[in-house]
Design an enzyme around this catalytic site. Structure first.
Site, short mmCIF file in Angstrom:
data_model
loop_
_atom_site.label_atom_id
_atom_site.label_comp_id
_atom_site.label_asym_id
_atom_site.label_seq_id
_atom_site.Cartn_x
_atom_site.Cartn_y
_atom_site.Cartn_z
N ASP A 137 17.58 4.69 -4.73
CA ASP A 137 16.87 5.28 -3.59
C ASP A 137 15.47 4.68 -3.57
OD1 ASP A 137 15.84 6.91 -1.64
OD2 ASP A 137 15.90 8.75 -2.83
N GLN B 238 1.11 1.58 -5.48
CA GLN B 238 1.25 1.47 -4.03
C GLN B 238 0.29 2.43 -3.33
OE1 GLN B 238 5.47 2.32 -3.87
NE2 GLN B 238 5.20 4.05 -5.24
N PRO C 85 7.03 -2.42 -5.72
CA PRO C 85 7.52 -2.18 -7.08
C PRO C 85 9.05 -2.26 -7.18
CG PRO C 85 6.32 -0.23 -6.24
CD PRO C 85 6.26 -1.29 -5.17
N ALA D 174 12.12 1.64 -13.81
CA ALA D 174 13.58 1.69 -13.93
C ALA D 174 14.10 0.58 -14.85
CB ALA D 174 14.23 1.58 -12.56
N ASP E 86 11.53 7.38 -11.46
CA ASP E 86 10.69 6.77 -10.43
C ASP E 86 9.42 6.27 -11.11
OD1 ASP E 86 10.41 7.03 -7.06
OD2 ASP E 86 8.58 6.61 -8.20
N1 SPD Z 1 12.90 0.97 5.71
C1 SPD Z 1 12.69 2.21 5.04
C2 SPD Z 1 13.56 2.43 3.88
C3 SPD Z 1 13.22 3.68 3.16
C4 SPD Z 1 13.78 3.74 1.82
N2 SPD Z 1 13.29 4.77 0.98
C5 SPD Z 1 13.62 6.07 1.33
C6 SPD Z 1 13.27 7.07 0.30
C7 SPD Z 1 13.88 8.37 0.64
N3 SPD Z 1 14.14 9.15 -0.50
#
Ligand code: SPD
Length: 342
Positions: free
Chosen positions: A190, A64, A199, A173, A140
């Site tokens: 998350d 990304q 991804p 993952a 991650d």
């Molecule tokens: N629309 C935005 C969503 C964000 C999701 N990811 C947040 C990561 C924070 N740890």
């Protein structure tokens, strides 16, 4: 690279925000207009612009486009593929609910957390605040994002990824889930929004949610996730359908909603388990948070936490009515794009 609590010296401090006209009584000249902007489209007709003070990172990783910038009153922010992921000034509105909700609903204070995504370390930081936590595994896919967040976002990770209780795995993952023999009381997804080519796309499917089952320590283990923007205006089907997808894998599911202003729209979240999810009363939540967490929450106490579940009637009805699920053959399609421009 493993982040350490001393990483703050690797990145310039977040610059003070020039006084905004509303704060200086009109006496100081307004700040000079930024020459660089993040432009994040919320719909094809509506967008959120953030003026850039410093662009600290801009890198195409194997997965990304990653950018980290100081954006004024919201502090320092991480953007992935042009979409704002987290910002230092309002990240607690995201990280506290996504971690403490499944932890509060677990029948006893949780010991073992799995965080999928979460490269910025904010979710790991919150998991470590439970006195009961013995282990956090963070998986991650993008090691470059983990490294950059360790350098530039010390107030978000607060050294969490260097804590001896934390194991960081920079890997897919899906592969981790296939290979691990570990089990967890709480799983926190998350992730980035499920946009085409993201991804995270394959992690918003019924197959994926079902594949978490062998990793759960008991039928009372809880899974939470961010479910994308929840406004029915912008993404009519997304939040209800992500909820239906999670519910297809678990017997019990509860949707909730957070508001972090930098997302420009309320964000849907959900928690699921194979054991009924009884919402504790405000006083009980206050008691548990006081007794079980180190430090004070910025966002959550009993009243604020119960409020997360008070989502709008129309949204609740849409979730109840939604029966379609996302699957490997029919994945989610979150709207979103963002660019950096002068
Ligand atoms: N629309 C935005 C969503 C964000 C999701 N990811 C947040 C990561 C924070 N740890």
């Amino acid at each position: 690279m493993t982040p350490s609590p001393n990483d703050a010296h690797l990145s310039p401090p977040i610059p003070p925000v020039p006084k905004l006209p509303s704060q200086n009584g009109g006496s100081d000249p307004p700040p000079a207009p930024p020459s660089l902007w993040f432009h994040e489209e919320l719909t094809p007709y509506n967008s959120f612009h953030h003026g850039v003070i410093n662009l600290l990172e801009s890198k195409q990783t194997p997965y990304q486009l990653m950018q980290i910038a100081d954006i004024g009153p919201y502090g320092r922010a991480l953007f992935l593929d042009g979409k704002l992921q987290t910002a230092t000034a309002d990240e607690a509105h995201y990280h506290e609910p996504i971690v403490h909700t499944p932890a509060l609903l677990h029948p006893r204070p949780p010991a073992r957390f799995l965080i999928l995504g979460g490269a910025d370390g904010g979710a790991a930081r919150e998991a470590l605040r439970w006195r009961s936590t013995t282990h956090v595994t963070l998986v991650d896919i993008d090691g470059a994002v983990i490294d950059a967040c360790a350098r530039h976002l010390p107030s978000i990770h607060a050294g969490a990824l260097a804590d001896p209780r934390v194991t960081v795995r920079a890997m897919d993952a899906l592969r981790f889930i296939r290979e691990t023999r570990e089990t967890f009381d709480v799983v926190v997804c998350d992730l980035t929004d499920p946009m085409e080519n993201s991804p995270s796309l394959g992690l918003f499917t019924v197959e994926f949610f079902s594949s978490l089952k062998p990793l759960l320590s008991s039928a009372a283990a809880c899974v939470s996730l961010q479910a994308g923007p929840s406004s029915l205006v912008e993404n009519a089907a997304l939040f209800p359908r992500v909820c239906a997808t999670l519910h297809a894998a678990f017997e019990h599911m509860r949707p909730f909603q957070v508001f972090a202003p930098t997302y420009g729209s309320p964000l849907g979240m959900a928690v699921a388990s194979d054991t009924p999810l009884r919402l504790p009363a405000e006083a009980e939540v206050d008691e548990v948070l006081d007794a079980q967490l180190t430090g004070e929450c910025k966002v959550l106490d009993g009243m604020a936490w119960r409020g997360l579940f008070g989502i709008a009637r129309a949204t609740r009805k849409a979730i109840e009515a939604e029966k379609r699920v996302y699957s490997a053959s029919e994945t989610a399609k979150a709207f979103g794009s963002g660019t950096l421009h002068t």
